[in-house]
Scaffold this motif. Structure first.
Motif, PDB file in Angstrom:
ATOM      1  N   ASN A  41      19.625  -6.325 -40.241  1.00  0.00           N
ATOM      2  CA  ASN A  41      19.274  -7.185 -39.101  1.00  0.00           C
ATOM      3  C   ASN A  41      17.866  -7.730 -39.226  1.00  0.00           C
ATOM      4  O   ASN A  41      17.595  -8.895 -38.921  1.00  0.00           O
ATOM      5  CB  ASN A  41      19.401  -6.393 -37.798  1.00  0.00           C
ATOM      6  N   SER A  42      16.964  -6.860 -39.655  1.00  0.00           N
ATOM      7  CA  SER A  42      15.575  -7.297 -39.810  1.00  0.00           C
ATOM      8  C   SER A  42      15.458  -8.387 -40.858  1.00  0.00           C
ATOM      9  O   SER A  42      14.733  -9.375 -40.682  1.00  0.00           O
ATOM     10  CB  SER A  42      14.699  -6.096 -40.205  1.00  0.00           C
ATOM     11  N   SER A  43      16.180  -8.200 -41.957  1.00  0.00           N
ATOM     12  CA  SER A  43      16.124  -9.224 -43.014  1.00  0.00           C
ATOM     13  C   SER A  43      16.715 -10.542 -42.532  1.00  0.00           C
ATOM     14  O   SER A  43      16.216 -11.622 -42.863  1.00  0.00           O
ATOM     15  CB  SER A  43      16.876  -8.727 -44.262  1.00  0.00           C
ATOM     16  N   ASN A  44      17.780 -10.427 -41.724  1.00  0.00           N
ATOM     17  CA  ASN A  44      18.366 -11.659 -41.185  1.00  0.00           C
ATOM     18  C   ASN A  44      17.382 -12.392 -40.275  1.00  0.00           C
ATOM     19  O   ASN A  44      17.313 -13.623 -40.274  1.00  0.00           O
ATOM     20  CB  ASN A  44      19.645 -11.333 -40.404  1.00  0.00           C
ATOM     21  N   LYS A  45      16.629 -11.599 -39.476  1.00  0.00           N
ATOM     22  CA  LYS A  45      15.632 -12.227 -38.596  1.00  0.00           C
ATOM     23  C   LYS A  45      14.560 -12.933 -39.408  1.00  0.00           C
ATOM     24  O   LYS A  45      14.118 -14.031 -39.064  1.00  0.00           O
ATOM     25  CB  LYS A  45      14.997 -11.163 -37.708  1.00  0.00           C
ATOM     26  N   VAL A  46      14.140 -12.276 -40.485  1.00  0.00           N
ATOM     27  CA  VAL A  46      13.116 -12.886 -41.338  1.00  0.00           C
ATOM     28  C   VAL A  46      13.624 -14.189 -41.927  1.00  0.00           C
ATOM     29  O   VAL A  46      12.940 -15.221 -41.927  1.00  0.00           O
ATOM     30  CB  VAL A  46      12.708 -11.893 -42.453  1.00  0.00           C
ATOM     31  N   VAL A  47      14.869 -14.148 -42.413  1.00  0.00           N
ATOM     32  CA  VAL A  47      15.447 -15.363 -43.015  1.00  0.00           C
ATOM     33  C   VAL A  47      15.578 -16.469 -41.955  1.00  0.00           C
ATOM     34  O   VAL A  47      15.291 -17.643 -42.219  1.00  0.00           O
ATOM     35  CB  VAL A  47      16.813 -15.031 -43.644  1.00  0.00           C
ATOM     36  N   ALA A  48      16.021 -16.023 -40.746  1.00  0.00           N
ATOM     37  CA  ALA A  48      16.182 -17.019 -39.672  1.00  0.00           C
ATOM     38  C   ALA A  48      14.849 -17.653 -39.309  1.00  0.00           C
ATOM     39  O   ALA A  48      14.761 -18.870 -39.083  1.00  0.00           O
ATOM     40  CB  ALA A  48      16.804 -16.342 -38.445  1.00  0.00           C
ATOM     41  N   ASN A  49      13.796 -16.832 -39.260  1.00  0.00           N
ATOM     42  CA  ASN A  49      12.475 -17.374 -38.955  1.00  0.00           C
ATOM     43  C   ASN A  49      12.009 -18.347 -40.032  1.00  0.00           C
ATOM     44  O   ASN A  49      11.371 -19.363 -39.737  1.00  0.00           O
ATOM     45  CB  ASN A  49      11.470 -16.234 -38.795  1.00  0.00           C
ATOM     46  N   ILE A  50      12.328 -18.016 -41.268  1.00  0.00           N
ATOM     47  CA  ILE A  50      11.946 -18.917 -42.370  1.00  0.00           C
ATOM     48  C   ILE A  50      12.661 -20.262 -42.221  1.00  0.00           C
ATOM     49  O   ILE A  50      12.072 -21.331 -42.357  1.00  0.00           O
ATOM     50  CB  ILE A  50      12.272 -18.252 -43.733  1.00  0.00           C
ATOM     51  N   TYR A  51      13.977 -20.169 -41.928  1.00  0.00           N
ATOM     52  CA  TYR A  51      14.744 -21.402 -41.761  1.00  0.00           C
ATOM     53  C   TYR A  51      14.203 -22.232 -40.586  1.00  0.00           C
ATOM     54  O   TYR A  51      14.095 -23.464 -40.656  1.00  0.00           O
ATOM     55  CB  TYR A  51      16.213 -21.068 -41.513  1.00  0.00           C
ATOM     56  N   GLU A  52      13.864 -21.518 -39.474  1.00  0.00           N
ATOM     57  CA  GLU A  52      13.367 -22.228 -38.289  1.00  0.00           C
ATOM     58  C   GLU A  52      12.039 -22.911 -38.586  1.00  0.00           C
ATOM     59  O   GLU A  52      11.800 -24.056 -38.195  1.00  0.00           O
ATOM     60  CB  GLU A  52      13.198 -21.246 -37.129  1.00  0.00           C
ATOM     61  N   THR A  53      11.152 -22.173 -39.298  1.00  0.00           N
ATOM     62  CA  THR A  53       9.851 -22.750 -39.643  1.00  0.00           C
ATOM     63  C   THR A  53      10.023 -23.976 -40.540  1.00  0.00           C
ATOM     64  O   THR A  53       9.358 -25.001 -40.372  1.00  0.00           O
ATOM     65  CB  THR A  53       8.995 -21.696 -40.353  1.00  0.00           C
ATOM     66  N   THR A  54      10.962 -23.860 -41.466  1.00  0.00           N
ATOM     67  CA  THR A  54      11.216 -24.991 -42.372  1.00  0.00           C
ATOM     68  C   THR A  54      11.725 -26.205 -41.598  1.00  0.00           C
ATOM     69  O   THR A  54      11.287 -27.344 -41.821  1.00  0.00           O
ATOM     70  CB  THR A  54      12.257 -24.570 -43.432  1.00  0.00           C
ATOM     71  N   ALA A  55      12.657 -25.927 -40.661  1.00  0.00           N
ATOM     72  CA  ALA A  55      13.213 -27.033 -39.874  1.00  0.00           C
ATOM     73  C   ALA A  55      12.140 -27.687 -39.003  1.00  0.00           C
ATOM     74  O   ALA A  55      12.077 -28.919 -38.880  1.00  0.00           O
ATOM     75  CB  ALA A  55      14.355 -26.513 -38.994  1.00  0.00           C
ATOM     76  N   ASN A  56      11.284 -26.840 -38.372  1.00  0.00           N
ATOM     77  CA  ASN A  56      10.205 -27.396 -37.534  1.00  0.00           C
ATOM     78  C   ASN A  56       9.248 -28.242 -38.350  1.00  0.00           C
ATOM     79  O   ASN A  56       8.743 -29.273 -37.884  1.00  0.00           O
ATOM     80  CB  ASN A  56       9.449 -26.258 -36.850  1.00  0.00           C
ATOM     81  N   THR A  57       8.977 -27.785 -39.565  1.00  0.00           N
ATOM     82  CA  THR A  57       8.073 -28.551 -40.429  1.00  0.00           C
ATOM     83  C   THR A  57       8.661 -29.913 -40.770  1.00  0.00           C
ATOM     84  O   THR A  57       7.983 -30.946 -40.703  1.00  0.00           O
ATOM     85  CB  THR A  57       7.798 -27.757 -41.724  1.00  0.00           C
ATOM     86  N   LYS A  58       9.969 -29.907 -41.105  1.00  0.00           N
ATOM     87  CA  LYS A  58      10.611 -31.191 -41.417  1.00  0.00           C
ATOM     88  C   LYS A  58      10.632 -32.100 -40.188  1.00  0.00           C
ATOM     89  O   LYS A  58      10.411 -33.307 -40.291  1.00  0.00           O
ATOM     90  CB  LYS A  58      12.050 -30.935 -41.899  1.00  0.00           C
ATOM     91  N   GLU A  59      10.899 -31.488 -39.013  1.00  0.00           N
ATOM     92  CA  GLU A  59      10.957 -32.281 -37.786  1.00  0.00           C
ATOM     93  C   GLU A  59       9.601 -32.903 -37.468  1.00  0.00           C
ATOM     94  O   GLU A  59       9.516 -34.044 -37.021  1.00  0.00           O
ATOM     95  CB  GLU A  59      11.401 -31.387 -36.626  1.00  0.00           C
ATOM     96  N   TYR A  60       8.533 -32.122 -37.708  1.00  0.00           N
ATOM     97  CA  TYR A  60       7.186 -32.625 -37.434  1.00  0.00           C
ATOM     98  C   TYR A  60       6.875 -33.850 -38.291  1.00  0.00           C
ATOM     99  O   TYR A  60       6.350 -34.861 -37.819  1.00  0.00           O
ATOM    100  CB  TYR A  60       6.165 -31.513 -37.706  1.00  0.00           C
ATOM    101  N   PHE A  61       7.222 -33.755 -39.561  1.00  0.00           N
ATOM    102  CA  PHE A  61       6.918 -34.873 -40.450  1.00  0.00           C
ATOM    103  C   PHE A  61       7.837 -36.079 -40.216  1.00  0.00           C
ATOM    104  O   PHE A  61       7.557 -37.172 -40.716  1.00  0.00           O
ATOM    105  CB  PHE A  61       7.001 -34.412 -41.914  1.00  0.00           C
ATOM    106  N   SER A  62       8.941 -35.860 -39.484  1.00  0.00           N
ATOM    107  CA  SER A  62       9.840 -36.989 -39.202  1.00  0.00           C
ATOM    108  C   SER A  62       9.576 -37.600 -37.816  1.00  0.00           C
ATOM    109  O   SER A  62      10.304 -38.491 -37.372  1.00  0.00           O
ATOM    110  CB  SER A  62      11.302 -36.527 -39.285  1.00  0.00           C
ATOM    111  N   LEU A  63       8.540 -37.096 -37.080  1.00  0.00           N
ATOM    112  CA  LEU A  63       8.260 -37.610 -35.730  1.00  0.00           C
ATOM    113  C   LEU A  63       7.925 -39.100 -35.745  1.00  0.00           C
ATOM    114  O   LEU A  63       8.264 -39.834 -34.822  1.00  0.00           O
ATOM    115  CB  LEU A  63       7.095 -36.828 -35.105  1.00  0.00           C
ATOM    116  N   LYS A  64       7.238 -39.526 -36.747  1.00  0.00           N
ATOM    117  CA  LYS A  64       6.853 -40.930 -36.803  1.00  0.00           C
ATOM    118  C   LYS A  64       8.086 -41.828 -36.790  1.00  0.00           C
ATOM    119  O   LYS A  64       8.161 -42.804 -36.028  1.00  0.00           O
ATOM    120  CB  LYS A  64       6.018 -41.187 -38.061  1.00  0.00           C
ATOM    121  N   GLN A  65       9.064 -41.476 -37.621  1.00  0.00           N
ATOM    122  CA  GLN A  65      10.281 -42.292 -37.668  1.00  0.00           C
ATOM    123  C   GLN A  65      11.030 -42.216 -36.332  1.00  0.00           C
ATOM    124  O   GLN A  65      11.574 -43.224 -35.853  1.00  0.00           O
ATOM    125  CB  GLN A  65      11.202 -41.819 -38.801  1.00  0.00           C
TER     126      GLN A  65
END
Length: 279
Positions: A41-65
């Motif tokens: 479960n802990s590893s899944n949370k870590v992976v989920a957090n990584i995925y969420e951080t990655t998605a937020n980063t992509k979303e931030y850079f796509s705000l202009k568009q």
């Protein structure tokens, strides 16, 4: 590479310790279902957090568009706003009744210009002859009378305000029907004077004043205002009452122009009668 091996040899106890920790952890997970599930479960949370951080980063850079896309959509939607269009009135409200003949019809309009600080005040309406507006039609707001149409062009008309030195409208006390002409003394845009009220009338402060059928333009019973004060004229058997207007002519925006369908007929018969009297 040589330096790397030297570093590992120098700190070999630490690397051995970490290796043994990993072996212990692996044995613990393998031997116990509870600890295994917890680690999973802990590893899944870590992976989920990584995925969420990655998605937020992509979303931030796509705000202009995204902002540019929203701006384009807003510009398209703004073109459909009602405020961008000149409303071309007007619908004439007709009430067909088999028992009574309709005498008055109403055309809604907007005040596009007005004044209250002159001795002769006028209003400009966004309706004209194309909408059925003619001279001598009454103008009222939702809370009281406003004026009378004096001129009409194709799409605009001007109306003499109640706040005009030449304005006269026959009005009456709602309570007992005593009537007289309503005039403006040019002092305060909120008040007019109801004159020639006979002294036998039961006038009191706060009485309601309405239009009279005698006006020939306004339907009977439209709200005009309330009695603020009154006084008997010297050496005359009449009252002059100060009337607080119900319509705020400084803020009037939307109005109704009232068409009296029988006005011409009435004017004709009254002219004939007057001519007979004069002769």
């Amino acid at each position: 590479m040589k330096n790397l091996f030297a570093f590992i040899l120098k700190h070999n106890f630490i690397f051995v310790f970490l290796f043994l920790q990993v072996i212990c952890g692996w044995l613990l997970v393998q031997s116990s279902g509870f600890q295994g599930a917890h680690v999973l479960n802990s590893s899944n949370k870590v992976v989920a957090n990584i995925y969420e951080t990655t998605a937020n980063t992509k979303e931030y850079f796509s705000l202009k568009q995204e902002n540019e896309k929203l701006a384009r959509e807003n510009s398209v939607l703004r073109n459909f706003l009602k405020a961008n269009y000149a409303v071309l009135p007007m619908k004439e409200f007709v009430n067909n009744d088999t028992l009574y003949k309709q005498q008055y019809s109403y055309i809604n309009a907007k005040v596009v210009n007005s004044s209250v600080n002159k001795r002769r005040n006028y209003l400009t309406l966004n309706v004209g002859s194309e909408q059925g507006i003619t001279q001598d039609m009454a103008v009222m707001a939702s809370d009281g009378i406003v004026g009378i149409v004096t001129n009409a062009s194709q799409n605009f008309s001007s109306a003499m305000s109640l706040l005009h030195k030449d304005m006269r409208v026959n009005c009456q006390l709602k309570k007992d029907g005593s009537y007289g002409p309503l005039i403006w003394d040019g002092l305060d845009y909120r008040y007019c004077l109801l004159t020639d009220i006979p002294t036998h009338s039961k006038i009191t402060k706060g009485d309601t004043v309405i239009t009279s059928e005698l006006s020939g333009i306004f339907p009977e019973g439209i709200m005009v205002g309330t009695i603020e004060s009154y006084e008997r004229r010297r050496n005359e058997s009449y009252y002059t009452a100060k009337v607080k207007l119900s319509a705020d002519l400084k803020k009037v925006n939307h109005v109704y122009v009232i068409k009296n369908k029988f006005k011409n007929e009435r004017d004709s018969i009254e002219k004939i009668a007057q001519k007979q009297i004069d002769d």
